[in-house]
Design an enzyme around this catalytic site. Structure first.
Site, PDB file in Angstrom:
ATOM      1  N   ASP A 169       0.839  -1.192   0.000  1.00 32.52           N
ATOM      2  CA  ASP A 169       0.000   0.000   0.000  1.00 32.52           C
ATOM      3  C   ASP A 169       0.871   1.237   0.000  1.00 32.52           C
ATOM      4  OD1 ASP A 169      -3.268  -0.034   0.986  1.00 32.52           O
ATOM      5  OD2 ASP A 169      -2.192  -1.913   0.707  1.00 32.52           O
ATOM      6  N   ALA A 170       2.020   1.139   0.646  1.00 31.90           N
ATOM      7  CA  ALA A 170       2.932   2.278   0.732  1.00 31.90           C
ATOM      8  C   ALA A 170       4.326   1.788   1.075  1.00 31.90           C
ATOM      9  CB  ALA A 170       2.446   3.274   1.784  1.00 31.90           C
TER      10      ALA A 170
END
Length: 339
Positions: free
Chosen positions: A205-206
């Site tokens: 996601d990151a």
């Protein structure tokens, strides 16, 4: 920033986009969730006929970030839109609406381009006969495996089911449909099955400023198992997944599911449920990041962020303050138009 669990976000009296407690989570990887949210934002912006419509669009964006706070694409897009709204002198609602829509279109195009390039880099690192262990659902990982198969490489995949949302079940279905041999396993078997793997791939996601990877819970278990078995772990993530706001630390509490994961008879006995949806994987457990710029070590993330923002550390205004300034600028525009 302390978030309530996703199950507490249910507000029936509010617009429908606020209601689903698993919106942007179930069956969607990080990239798909970000794209869905951005397309929803663009739709609301294009439908807006006044400032209040644009304010509603900002509410939507803020709610989607709250539901998926580790989504770097959403956070980075929000930053660009809010900085423009807060600093530019728009002459009309139409001009502001056009600016937001164009920003979203640029991000969506970048997401597709960087996802494809990162997947290509990862695919080239796979070899004929590799057995890949993965977990959860990631479009970047699926595209990397699909590209490797298209190169003529015979790849087999072991996918952990990824409870409680069963993202891995969706990934297994997607891979089987493109002709890749897949074995679906329970999450607790990852350490047992890693001995059969030659590579491990996950999405993200990151990626934080220090190279930490934020991914669906369970990815950390995979990373530990791969590290113990000396199986190389590659994270497939375009630069749009970089999260520069984390340069001064990360104090976000992960969204989680609660008692809804527990059978009713257990709830009646007082058994409580807790299922955190995201976790952090330290850079020492990651062998490489496959980005559109090539294969890089997690320790090189500050270099990538400096290239993106022109300085290290980047000077970034807190997102909540940007939301407040952008809303005030829109209200000023409404007052000006009403004079």
């Amino acid at each position: 920033m302390l978030l309530r669990t996703l199950g507490c976000l249910l507000l029936p009296q509010e617009p429908s986009w606020r209601q689903p407690s698993l919106h942007g989570v179930r069956g969607l990887g990080a990239t798909e969730a970000a794209e869905e949210a951005l397309k929803g934002l663009r739709r609301l912006v294009e439908e807006a006929r006044d400032v209040w419509g644009l304010l509603e669009a900002l509410d939507f964006l803020e709610a989607r970030i709250a539901a998926r706070p580790f989504s770097a694409p959403l956070v980075n897009t929000a930053r660009g839109i809010l900085e423009a709204l807060a600093s530019k002198e728009y002459e009309s609602i139409g001009e502001a609406r056009k600016s937001i829509s164009e920003s979203v279109d640029r991000v969506l195009a970048r997401v597709v381009e960087e996802t494809e390039a990162a997947a290509e880099i990862a695919a080239r690192r796979l070899e004929d006969g590799d057995v890949v262990l993965t977990q959860g659902y990631s479009r970047s990982v699926i595209r990397a495996l699909e590209k490797a198969a298209a190169m003529g490489k015979d790849i087999r995949v072991i996918v952990a089911e990824s409870r409680p949302l069963l993202d891995g079940v969706e990934a297994a279905r997607a891979l089987a449909r493109i002709g890749i041999e897949v074995t679906l396993i329970v999450d607790s078997a990852m350490r047992f099955m890693v001995k059969d793997a030659t590579r491990a791939l996950i999405g993200a996601d990151a990626v934080t400023a220090d190279g930490t990877v934020i991914s669906r819970t369970g990815a950390g278990l995979l990373a530990l198992a791969a590290n113990e078995a000396r199986v190389r772990l590659i994270v497939v993530a375009g630069s749009y997944k970089l999260y520069p706001d984390t340069v001064y630390g990360l104090s976000i509490e992960t969204p989680a599911l609660g008692d809804e994961i527990i059978p009713e008879e257990h709830r009646r006995l007082g058994v409580r449920g807790y299922a955190p949806l995201f976790e952090h994987i330290p850079p020492n457990l990651v062998d490489a990041l496959a980005t559109e710029k090539g294969l890089v070590a997690p320790e090189a993330v500050p270099v990538l962020i400096r290239e993106e923002y022109g300085e290290w550390p980047p000077r970034l205004e807190p997102l909540d303050k940007l939301f407040a300034r952008a809303r005030e600028r829109l209200r000023e525009l409404a007052r000006a138009e009403n004079r």
